[in-house]
Design a protein around this motif. Structure first.
Motif, short mmCIF file in Angstrom:
data_model
loop_
_atom_site.label_atom_id
_atom_site.label_comp_id
_atom_site.label_asym_id
_atom_site.label_seq_id
_atom_site.Cartn_x
_atom_site.Cartn_y
_atom_site.Cartn_z
N PHE A 89 0.78 -1.51 0.21
CA PHE A 89 -0.18 0.02 -0.06
C PHE A 89 0.92 0.92 -0.40
CE2 PHE A 89 -2.57 3.27 1.71
CZ PHE A 89 -3.54 3.63 1.30
N ASP A 90 0.48 2.48 -1.28
CA ASP A 90 1.49 3.40 -0.96
C ASP A 90 0.61 4.32 -1.24
OD1 ASP A 90 4.53 5.38 -2.74
OD2 ASP A 90 2.59 5.04 -3.45
N LEU A 91 0.67 5.32 -0.52
CA LEU A 91 -0.07 6.51 -0.53
C LEU A 91 0.59 7.77 -0.80
CD1 LEU A 91 -2.06 7.72 1.21
CD2 LEU A 91 -0.68 8.31 3.45
N ASN A 92 0.27 8.72 -1.67
CA ASN A 92 0.75 9.54 -2.66
C ASN A 92 1.89 9.20 -3.33
OD1 ASN A 92 -1.88 10.52 -1.99
ND2 ASN A 92 -1.44 11.20 0.62
N GLY A 93 2.89 8.06 -3.34
CA GLY A 93 3.99 7.73 -4.09
C GLY A 93 5.12 8.53 -3.24
#
Length: 426
Positions: free
Chosen positions: A273-277
């Motif tokens: 899970f990646d948040l906003n790069g």
């Protein structure tokens, strides 16, 4: 029929006003109690059965889990059809019921059938029911901001503290965790050493399981004091696992470290899970229970988050990345603003063309009364205030205004003709 109704209303003005006031009060109560959401729930009435059988191929899962469950769940009452999906290590069964079926009655019937088909499945595969939510039940997403903290530690805080606290909120069906690493001890066996000591993999597994357990003794009294005897056997470190004896070779114990390496690592992941790069993040998804008020549940979850935040590790805080309450409030504001604007415009039109304040007052009273009655019907049919229902009310306001202007102008003209310019207002 319409003439009789109008005549009756004119002869019984007080009763009509009382009925209108009662309906308006009932409508205000309905507005306060009506369930509010942004998205209408158009999902099917379904019960999800999830079975985990890790390490097996999709075809094996299909043959030994999905197919037996689908064939046995098809005979339930009020079932429309049953869908099955198999993937690596997991099986999903979707039991679709009739729309009028109570969801909790349906879950009970599915659970009864699962108890009877459990013997047909592999020993280490246990089917479980999914949460009692719907396809639009994801009302809030959040992540844990903890700069410098290991992802495994963040996931442990989420799984063993935050998740359990938020699940206690009324209306929450499930808190689904995502991201990070689920810590676990992994043993990497050396097949050459197993062969040298004449050991098998099941022997190693049995030894670890037997030593990761607590056993109770008995109670005895000494000097009028009761003592409870027990053994503490839960494994707490990799070193304890390495020292577990498996067998004895020439009076020398063969330990786990002699045939395997033990390390702390994370469970195998199928994605991240990646948040906003900006990198990986750990958080959870709040799933609302079937039939609950989304706005109320979101507000209760936020209040609970403020309480839970006091117990988080230093430097960790919540970061809400998706909140449906914003869309809900915008929908409500849109209808309220539309109603006010329509009332003002319609009143100004009547005043400008007729110069008659009573005619404008009729329209100003008619609009909120019509909307209030609409909310009474929404509650009666179990429909929430969402984008579709509120948009319908907003569109109907325009029709009501048009009708009101036409009818008021028509009545004004006929009264003016009948009185021939006399002050009929009196």
């Amino acid at each position: 029929m319409i003439e009789k109704l109008i005549s009756f209303s004119l002869r019984n003005r007080i009763m009509v006003l009382l009925i209108a006031a009662s309906l308006f009060g009932w409508g205000l109560y309905s507005v306060q109690t009506n369930k509010v959401d942004a998205i209408p729930d158009l999902s099917e009435n379904q019960v999800i059965v999830f079975t985990e059988w890790m390490g097996r191929s999709p075809q094996l899962v299909e043959d030994q889990i999905t197919y037996p469950l689908v064939t046995n769940l098809q005979g339930l009452p009020e079932v429309k059809y049953v869908r099955g999906t198999s993937m690596f290590g997991m099986s999903f069964i979707y039991v679709i019921f009739e729309d009028e079926t109570d969801v909790y009655w349906a879950r009970t019937r599915v659970l009864e059938r699962l108890n009877s088909v459990g013997n047909m499945l592999p020993q280490d595969a246990t089917p479980t029911l999914g949460p009692d939510g719907t396809g639009v039940g994801h009302i809030l997403w959040y992540t844990l901001e903890a700069p410098g903290m290991d992802l495994g530690e963040q996931r442990a805080v989420q799984d063993w503290y935050v998740k359990f606290a938020l699940q206690n909120v009324a209306g929450v069906s499930e808190v689904a965790s995502f991201g990070g690493f689920q810590k676990q001890y992994q043993l990497t066996l050396d097949p050459n050493k197993l062969s040298y000591y004449n050991l098998s993999v099941p022997q190693v597994i049995q030894a670890v399981r037997a030593n990761n357990n607590e056993a109770g003794g008995r109670k005895f009294e000494l000097s009028d004091i009761g003592y409870i005897i027990k053994t503490t056997g839960y494994l707490e470190s990799a070193q304890e696992i390495e020292n577990i004896p498996i067998a004895t070779s020439n009076t020398i114990p063969v330990r786990v470290r002699d045939v395997a390496s033990v390390q702390m690592t994370g469970e195998s992941r199928l994605g991240i899970f990646d948040l906003n790069g900006q990198g990986e993040a750990v958080g959870g998804i709040i799933v609302m229970r079937y039939g609950e008020n989304a706005e109320e549940v979101i507000e209760n979850v936020k209040v609970k988050m403020e309480e839970v935040a006091k117990g988080l590790p230093e430097g960790m805080k919540f970061n809400i990345v998706y909140d449906r309450s914003g869309l809900i409030n915008e929908s409500i504001d849109s209808v309220r603003n539309t109603l006010i604007e329509e009332m003002i415009v319609a009143s100004l039109v009547v005043l400008l063309f007729l110069f008659h304040w009573r005619s404008a007052l009729v329209i100003m009273i008619q609009l909120p009364l019509s909307v209030a009655i609409g909310f009474i019907l929404l509650n009666a049919f179990g429909i929430s205030s969402n984008i579709m229902s509120l948009t319908g009310i907003a569109l109907s306001i325009g029709v009501i205004v048009d009708d009101a202007i036409v009818m008021v102008e028509n009545a004004y003209r006929h009264l003016a003709d009948a009185t021939k310019g006399k002050p009929w207002e009196d």
